[in-house]
Design an enzyme around this catalytic site. Sequence first.
Site, mmCIF file in Angstrom:
data_model
loop_
_atom_site.group_PDB
_atom_site.id
_atom_site.type_symbol
_atom_site.label_atom_id
_atom_site.label_comp_id
_atom_site.label_asym_id
_atom_site.label_seq_id
_atom_site.Cartn_x
_atom_site.Cartn_y
_atom_site.Cartn_z
ATOM 1 N N ARG A 47 -0.283 -12.822 -5.837
ATOM 2 C CA ARG A 47 0.861 -11.902 -5.845
ATOM 3 C C ARG A 47 1.038 -11.183 -4.516
ATOM 4 O O ARG A 47 2.102 -10.631 -4.242
ATOM 5 C CB ARG A 47 0.720 -10.873 -6.977
ATOM 6 C CG ARG A 47 -0.416 -9.892 -6.815
ATOM 7 C CD ARG A 47 -0.658 -9.130 -8.104
ATOM 8 N NE ARG A 47 -1.820 -8.268 -7.998
ATOM 9 C CZ ARG A 47 -1.790 -6.960 -8.064
ATOM 10 N NH1 ARG A 47 -0.646 -6.338 -8.230
ATOM 11 N NH2 ARG A 47 -2.891 -6.246 -7.971
ATOM 12 N N ARG A 98 -15.217 -0.435 -17.785
ATOM 13 C CA ARG A 98 -15.413 -1.812 -17.325
ATOM 14 C C ARG A 98 -16.657 -1.866 -16.458
ATOM 15 O O ARG A 98 -16.799 -1.068 -15.520
ATOM 16 C CB ARG A 98 -14.198 -2.282 -16.519
ATOM 17 C CG ARG A 98 -14.324 -3.728 -16.022
ATOM 18 C CD ARG A 98 -13.069 -4.178 -15.298
ATOM 19 N NE ARG A 98 -12.883 -3.505 -14.021
ATOM 20 C CZ ARG A 98 -11.778 -3.577 -13.281
ATOM 21 N NH1 ARG A 98 -10.750 -4.272 -13.713
ATOM 22 N NH2 ARG A 98 -11.687 -2.945 -12.128
ATOM 23 N N HIS A 153 0.820 -1.215 0.000
ATOM 24 C CA HIS A 153 0.000 0.000 0.000
ATOM 25 C C HIS A 153 0.850 1.260 0.000
ATOM 26 O O HIS A 153 0.576 2.218 -0.723
ATOM 27 C CB HIS A 153 -0.928 0.014 1.223
ATOM 28 C CG HIS A 153 -2.056 -0.955 1.139
ATOM 29 N ND1 HIS A 153 -2.892 -1.020 0.045
ATOM 30 C CD2 HIS A 153 -2.501 -1.896 2.012
ATOM 31 C CE1 HIS A 153 -3.801 -1.959 0.250
ATOM 32 N NE2 HIS A 153 -3.584 -2.503 1.425
ATOM 33 N N ASN A 171 -2.772 -8.400 -14.200
ATOM 34 C CA ASN A 171 -2.677 -8.664 -12.758
ATOM 35 C C ASN A 171 -3.328 -10.002 -12.414
ATOM 36 O O ASN A 171 -2.745 -10.838 -11.721
ATOM 37 C CB ASN A 171 -3.338 -7.542 -11.955
ATOM 38 C CG ASN A 171 -2.647 -6.212 -12.159
ATOM 39 O OD1 ASN A 171 -1.631 -6.128 -12.837
ATOM 40 N ND2 ASN A 171 -3.196 -5.158 -11.587
ATOM 41 N N ASP A 172 -4.555 -10.209 -12.893
ATOM 42 C CA ASP A 172 -5.255 -11.467 -12.619
ATOM 43 C C ASP A 172 -4.801 -12.581 -13.548
ATOM 44 O O ASP A 172 -4.699 -13.738 -13.129
ATOM 45 C CB ASP A 172 -6.771 -11.275 -12.740
ATOM 46 C CG ASP A 172 -7.378 -10.710 -11.463
ATOM 47 O OD1 ASP A 172 -6.717 -10.799 -10.411
ATOM 48 O OD2 ASP A 172 -8.502 -10.174 -11.505
ATOM 49 N N CYS A 223 -4.405 -3.432 -19.636
ATOM 50 C CA CYS A 223 -4.648 -2.465 -18.565
ATOM 51 C C CYS A 223 -4.089 -2.914 -17.219
ATOM 52 O O CYS A 223 -4.399 -2.324 -16.192
ATOM 53 C CB CYS A 223 -6.138 -2.161 -18.437
ATOM 54 S SG CYS A 223 -7.164 -3.614 -18.120
ATOM 55 N N ARG A 268 -12.599 2.075 -13.921
ATOM 56 C CA ARG A 268 -13.062 1.091 -12.934
ATOM 57 C C ARG A 268 -14.343 1.615 -12.281
ATOM 58 O O ARG A 268 -14.289 2.415 -11.351
ATOM 59 C CB ARG A 268 -11.996 0.867 -11.862
ATOM 60 C CG ARG A 268 -10.629 0.438 -12.374
ATOM 61 C CD ARG A 268 -9.695 0.250 -11.189
ATOM 62 N NE ARG A 268 -8.350 -0.120 -11.574
ATOM 63 C CZ ARG A 268 -7.349 0.739 -11.735
ATOM 64 N NH1 ARG A 268 -7.569 2.048 -11.560
ATOM 65 N NH2 ARG A 268 -6.155 0.318 -12.067
ATOM 66 N N GLU A 291 -8.557 -12.036 -18.569
ATOM 67 C CA GLU A 291 -7.863 -12.221 -17.295
ATOM 68 C C GLU A 291 -7.953 -13.665 -16.810
ATOM 69 O O GLU A 291 -7.300 -14.041 -15.846
ATOM 70 C CB GLU A 291 -8.408 -11.252 -16.236
ATOM 71 C CG GLU A 291 -9.912 -11.178 -16.188
ATOM 72 C CD GLU A 291 -10.428 -9.943 -15.457
ATOM 73 O OE1 GLU A 291 -9.684 -9.368 -14.644
ATOM 74 O OE2 GLU A 291 -11.580 -9.553 -15.700
#
Length: 572
Positions: A466, A333, A190, A455-456, A503, A297, A432
């Site tokens: 991850r 999305r 974070h 990412n996915d 993305c 998003r 994904e």
Amino acid sequence: MAKELKGIAASDGIAIAKAYLLVEPDLSYEKTEVTDVESEVKRFESALEVSRTELSMIREKAAKDLGEDKAQIFDAHLLVLNDPELTGPIEESIKNSKTNAETALQETTDMFIGMFESMDNEYMRERAADIKDVRKRVLSHLLGVTIPNPALIDEEVVVVAADLTPSDTAQLNRNFVKGFVTDIGGRTSHSAIMARSLEIPAVVGTKEVTASVAKNDIVIIDGLEGNVIIHPTEEQIAHYEKIKSDFALQQAEWDKLKNEKTVSKDGVHVELAANIGTPNDLEGVISNGGEAVGLYRTEFLYMGRDNFPTEEEQFEAYKAVVSGMDGKSVVVRTLDIGGDKTLPYLELPEEMNPFLGFRAIRLCFANEELFRTQLRALLRASVYGNLKIMFPMIATVNEFRQARDILLDEKAKLKAAGTEVSDSIELGIMIEIPAAAVLADQFAKEVDFFSIGTNDLIQYTMAADRMNERVSYLYQPYNPSILRLVKMVIDASHKEGKWTGMCGEMAGDQTAVPLLLGLGLDEFSMSASSILKSRSLIKRLDQSEMVKLAEEALNKSTAEEVVELVEKYTAE
């Protein structure tokens, strides 16, 4: 004497300033028995209320300074404070055990934290961290101890801490905090993500910086290479001042590219787009020369509130983004809730693995009116610009057909009612899930475009979370298996005359960009702050040479070999 530490470069740039130590307050207390139980419960409730007010103010500041999507993290903390399943047992402990509020808080939360930390699911382990953060805040108010407030920093410093909680980072004032360094953390923690949003240099994971630095020590933070120097010599200061100056000049050169198209050295045009979470993020897209919005998003519209956004609320938000991009492409999305994103007013089933469960398009099909409301708002907004719609977590062709048919049904109803709707809305899917990548040739016959969510896709392909440190070594963007899937998707779209974007974080990674250019990626969508740096890189690359580089990478055996190949090329 100068001391040098090595950590993880988390956010680009050089900072040289005196140290501000963010030290944990002493929250020790004694366990005592209380006679006036009701007064003790009220004391606990008062501490809860003050904590809620404080967190709400921090959230508001985070939304203003960092954007709504970064502020969402505090919604989880507010949910903890408002959760009767947590606060109820604490009050019961005070009443039944006649113990002071501090002890009841500590013992009850210890039980919940232990339960969450023992779970295999990474999302649930993150909830343990939320409870710890909230507990510290409530405990400080019970004890009358002041938690260090980074928002009060009023001189140029670098912040030194064991770690920075989301609450800490959201209060950093960019005018005074020139960078930060921590003992723990990684590039996807974070604090690192927040540093990049604030655009301040950061190094994390040094292991021993807090044990090595005293208040007001001069510290150099090298966010480019991950170096930290304490008590630097005059020569070292001069050296890093030069690097800092050179980096500023480099950024100034990148700024000159704001109004240019992204064209490779041999004349191949690709599109550099930005990922956004709210209409407020448009300013960053435009100021950084974004050619499009590659990912909007929409779930952030649903968060930080206690009910679903109305069709009108959604319409206004979508209209603001679409019209604000002045004819440039905006890929929206549809709702992606579930997994690591929950809503306090939408009851979701408890699942062993929510990332593989009831989320995204699956949830929308089960809550069809919720889905239809969003689609109506999007269709109405389509006349204000260049709107494209994509569906997340699509695994089968039938899922895409079902989503498309619902959208076409709503479009027909709106037109029948006399509402204007664009007839040129492109429909696409997120790639994904590996199944969708493998079947891309069939999807490409029916969709207008693909957007690869790396990412996915990487997590699902490598079967590795991850955020789980025990298996994070398997999260490998450069693994040849991932590159082959990406190529499969791009080739399938091009064969049908369609386009493919990306993305995920990989799209803005400077090691990945040459490979993706060679694989034929059409649109790179990234954080707005990475656009100019990536444009500068692509303009120096010969796409025909990158095709050869990518072909060679596809035939490597390991991710390490691929990285070595790219580094060897870029060093020449």
